[in-house]
Motif scaffolding. Structure first.
Motif, PDB file in Angstrom:
ATOM      1  N   GLY A   1     -24.389  -3.550   5.972  1.00 51.95           N
ATOM      2  CA  GLY A   1     -25.228  -2.774   5.062  1.00 51.95           C
ATOM      3  C   GLY A   1     -24.445  -2.283   3.867  1.00 51.95           C
ATOM      4  O   GLY A   1     -25.010  -1.688   2.944  1.00 51.95           O
ATOM      5  N   ASN A   2     -23.147  -2.524   3.864  1.00 56.45           N
ATOM      6  CA  ASN A   2     -22.290  -2.093   2.750  1.00 56.45           C
ATOM      7  C   ASN A   2     -22.486  -3.033   1.566  1.00 56.45           C
ATOM      8  O   ASN A   2     -22.231  -4.235   1.650  1.00 56.45           O
ATOM      9  N   THR A   3     -22.939  -2.470   0.458  1.00 54.95           N
ATOM     10  CA  THR A   3     -23.229  -3.293  -0.728  1.00 54.95           C
ATOM     11  C   THR A   3     -22.249  -3.041  -1.869  1.00 54.95           C
ATOM     12  O   THR A   3     -22.526  -3.380  -3.018  1.00 54.95           O
ATOM     13  N   ASP A   4     -21.106  -2.451  -1.548  1.00 58.57           N
ATOM     14  CA  ASP A   4     -20.102  -2.160  -2.576  1.00 58.57           C
ATOM     15  C   ASP A   4     -19.524  -3.470  -3.134  1.00 58.57           C
ATOM     16  O   ASP A   4     -18.952  -4.281  -2.392  1.00 58.57           O
ATOM     17  N   ASP A   5     -19.684  -3.668  -4.442  1.00 58.44           N
ATOM     18  CA  ASP A   5     -19.258  -4.928  -5.069  1.00 58.44           C
ATOM     19  C   ASP A   5     -17.769  -5.184  -4.887  1.00 58.44           C
ATOM     20  O   ASP A   5     -17.340  -6.321  -4.646  1.00 58.44           O
ATOM     21  N   GLN A   6     -16.967  -4.120  -5.017  1.00 57.19           N
ATOM     22  CA  GLN A   6     -15.522  -4.288  -4.905  1.00 57.19           C
ATOM     23  C   GLN A   6     -15.122  -4.763  -3.517  1.00 57.19           C
ATOM     24  O   GLN A   6     -14.239  -5.613  -3.352  1.00 57.19           O
ATOM     25  N   LEU A   7     -15.790  -4.214  -2.505  1.00 58.81           N
ATOM     26  CA  LEU A   7     -15.516  -4.617  -1.123  1.00 58.81           C
ATOM     27  C   LEU A   7     -15.899  -6.077  -0.908  1.00 58.81           C
ATOM     28  O   LEU A   7     -15.163  -6.835  -0.264  1.00 58.81           O
ATOM     29  N   ILE A   8     -17.041  -6.467  -1.458  1.00 57.35           N
ATOM     30  CA  ILE A   8     -17.501  -7.849  -1.302  1.00 57.35           C
ATOM     31  C   ILE A   8     -16.531  -8.817  -1.972  1.00 57.35           C
ATOM     32  O   ILE A   8     -16.171  -9.862  -1.398  1.00 57.35           O
ATOM     33  N   ILE A   9     -16.061  -8.463  -3.171  1.00 59.86           N
ATOM     34  CA  ILE A   9     -15.091  -9.309  -3.889  1.00 59.86           C
ATOM     35  C   ILE A   9     -13.792  -9.421  -3.100  1.00 59.86           C
ATOM     36  O   ILE A   9     -13.211 -10.508  -2.967  1.00 59.86           O
ATOM     37  N   GLU A  10     -13.340  -8.273  -2.562  1.00 58.17           N
ATOM     38  CA  GLU A  10     -12.115  -8.280  -1.762  1.00 58.17           C
ATOM     39  C   GLU A  10     -12.264  -9.201  -0.556  1.00 58.17           C
ATOM     40  O   GLU A  10     -11.340  -9.937  -0.188  1.00 58.17           O
ATOM     41  N   GLY A  11     -13.453  -9.167   0.059  1.00 60.20           N
ATOM     42  CA  GLY A  11     -13.702 -10.019   1.217  1.00 60.20           C
ATOM     43  C   GLY A  11     -13.602 -11.488   0.873  1.00 60.20           C
ATOM     44  O   GLY A  11     -12.965 -12.268   1.594  1.00 60.20           O
ATOM     45  N   PHE A  12     -14.208 -11.870  -0.245  1.00 54.61           N
ATOM     46  CA  PHE A  12     -14.144 -13.279  -0.647  1.00 54.61           C
ATOM     47  C   PHE A  12     -12.730 -13.675  -1.063  1.00 54.61           C
ATOM     48  O   PHE A  12     -12.294 -14.803  -0.825  1.00 54.61           O
ATOM     49  N   ASP A  13     -11.999 -12.743  -1.662  1.00 52.73           N
ATOM     50  CA  ASP A  13     -10.598 -13.016  -2.015  1.00 52.73           C
ATOM     51  C   ASP A  13      -9.754 -13.289  -0.771  1.00 52.73           C
ATOM     52  O   ASP A  13      -8.804 -14.082  -0.810  1.00 52.73           O
ATOM     53  N   LEU A  14     -10.117 -12.616   0.335  1.00 49.88           N
ATOM     54  CA  LEU A  14      -9.391 -12.812   1.588  1.00 49.88           C
ATOM     55  C   LEU A  14      -9.800 -14.100   2.293  1.00 49.88           C
ATOM     56  O   LEU A  14      -9.130 -14.546   3.212  1.00 49.88           O
TER      57      LEU A  14
END
Length: 403
Positions: free
Chosen positions: A81-94
């Motif tokens: 449910g977390n929609t934080d853009d920075q978190l999502i970008i970090e996830g894809f970077d990982l």
């Protein structure tokens, strides 16, 4: 093919496990992220589905472990449910492969799983699923007090709702019924133990105490975000209750209450004499509370988990007007000005007075005396014993006072 799903809310994992199992995948579920890592090492799954926000360690730490520590290319899907853009970008970077935002349908999740790791069985062998069930962002407990409801309990409506709405756990409280209510409740629970609890009170304590004990029992369930109560006769419909939940999850309110006051287009019926008495009593209640609530006594309310020990921690002093006491306790704890910002009233689209209600016309007259008792008991006092910060409460340690 093996799928490992990690989410701290079991009510999210169960329907996901059921659907993916129907599709032929071997599914392993875990609510503890640290144990989830152990299961990853033990089973070497073909796909990991993980939530971001978990209490022990975050889903991002699980991703880091798989990608950085294990240096594995196992496909990873985030369901959060977390929609934080920075978190999502970090996830894809990982190196995550997909990020799914709750609420999301099980059909879409299934399609994304198939895209990443392929179908586990032939399409023609897949069990047909007609309902587009949603995996919700929040999990909700609903307390339903029951006294001699053997012949009125709408069992199928409750079970049908659970089948179509994930994230709900119903707690039926048998309030010392003299008929076979307990047996009916056990039948409803059979096969749905993960979604239905039956809390049995051997002696009848009245609706107020049945609701209170049920709320304090449910608050100990760690995967619930909100807990409310609803009348067993479903005079307030479950869909309307879900609207109350939607209101509280998208706001800063701590309590959202339904209102049976008629509005344009609403299907609300009630005996005219009872309506006149109710309006008179409501005027007295508004005067006592100092709040402009149109219908404090509606049997449908939803609560943020953190205020439940505050409003249900001690026994209520009245048999029928515990709803008024709930608002009074909020007022005493937060002060009138703050409390009015934490309480919300939502008109119901449908409410029907059900035959066989336990509150008679004679009982209605007694309510005035009980209101006087409430006004006297709560006069100018301050709830000092509640002044610890509610967010620091360990819900598992809540003591149910049955004295």
């Amino acid at each position: 093919m093996k799928v490992l799903a990690i989410d701290d809310q079991k009510l999210v994992l169960i329907p996901l496990e059921k659907r993916l199992t129907e599709l032929g995948y071997q599914v392993i579920i875990e609510t503890d992220a640290l144990k989830g890592i152990e299961l990853y090492n033990l089973h070497s799954p073909d796909l990991v589905i993980v939530d971001m926000n978990m209490p022990s360690i975050s889903g991002m730490e699980v991703v880091k472990y798989i990608r950085t520590h294990k240096k594995s290319s196992t496909p990873i899907m985030v369901l959060s449910g977390n929609t934080d853009d920075q978190l999502i970008i970090e996830g894809f970077d990982l190196g995550i492969n997909d990020y799914m935002k709750k609420p999301l349908s099980l059909n879409e999740i299934s399609a994304r799983v198939k895209r990443l790791i392929g179908a586990s069985i032939e399409e023609k062998d897949v069990k047909a699923t007609t309902n587009n069930v949603l995996i919700q962002e929040r999990c909700v407990g609903v307390v339903i007090p029951c006294y001699n409801e053997e012949n009125r309990l709408l069992s199928k409506e409750f079970t049908d709702f659970l089948d179509k709405n994930t994230g709900y756990h119903l707690c039926f409280v048998n309030d010392g019924s003299k008929d076979n209510t307990l047996g009916v409740l056990k039948d409803i629970q059979k096969g749905r133990e993960d979604f239905i609890t039956v809390y049995n009170c051997e002696k009848n304590g009245g609706k107020a105490e049945a609701v209170r004990l049920g709320m304090l029992h449910m608050v100990k369930k760690e995967d619930l975000d909100y807990i409310g109560f609803l009348d067993a006769d479903l005079s307030t419909d479950l869909t309307d209750f879900d609207n109350l939940v939607s209101t509280i999850e998208k706001s800063e309110y701590k309590i959202v209450s339904g209102s049976r006051i008629s509005r344009m287009g609403a299907n609300i019926t009630k005996e005219s004499a009872r309506k006149i008495i109710s309006l008179t009593i409501n005027y007295i209640i508004r005067t006592i509370l100092g709040m402009n609530f149109k219908d404090t006594q509606c049997g449908a309310k939803i609560f943020d988990k953190e205020v439940i020990p505050l409003v249900f921690g001690r026994k209520f002093i009245t048999k029928w007007l515990f709803d008024v006491e709930i608002f009074m306790r909020m007022k005493r704890y937060f002060g009138l000005k703050k409390a009015t910002t934490l309480l919300c009233e939502i008109p119901l689209k449908r409410w029907i007075h059900a035959d066989g209600s336990k509150l008679s016309m004679k009982d209605s007259v007694k309510i005035v005396a009980q209101l006087a008792k409430i006004a006297w008991f709560y006069r100018g006092k301050k709830e000092l014993e509640y002044k610890s910060k509610t967010k620091s409460i360990d819900y598992r340690s809540v003591i149910v006072d049955q004295k």
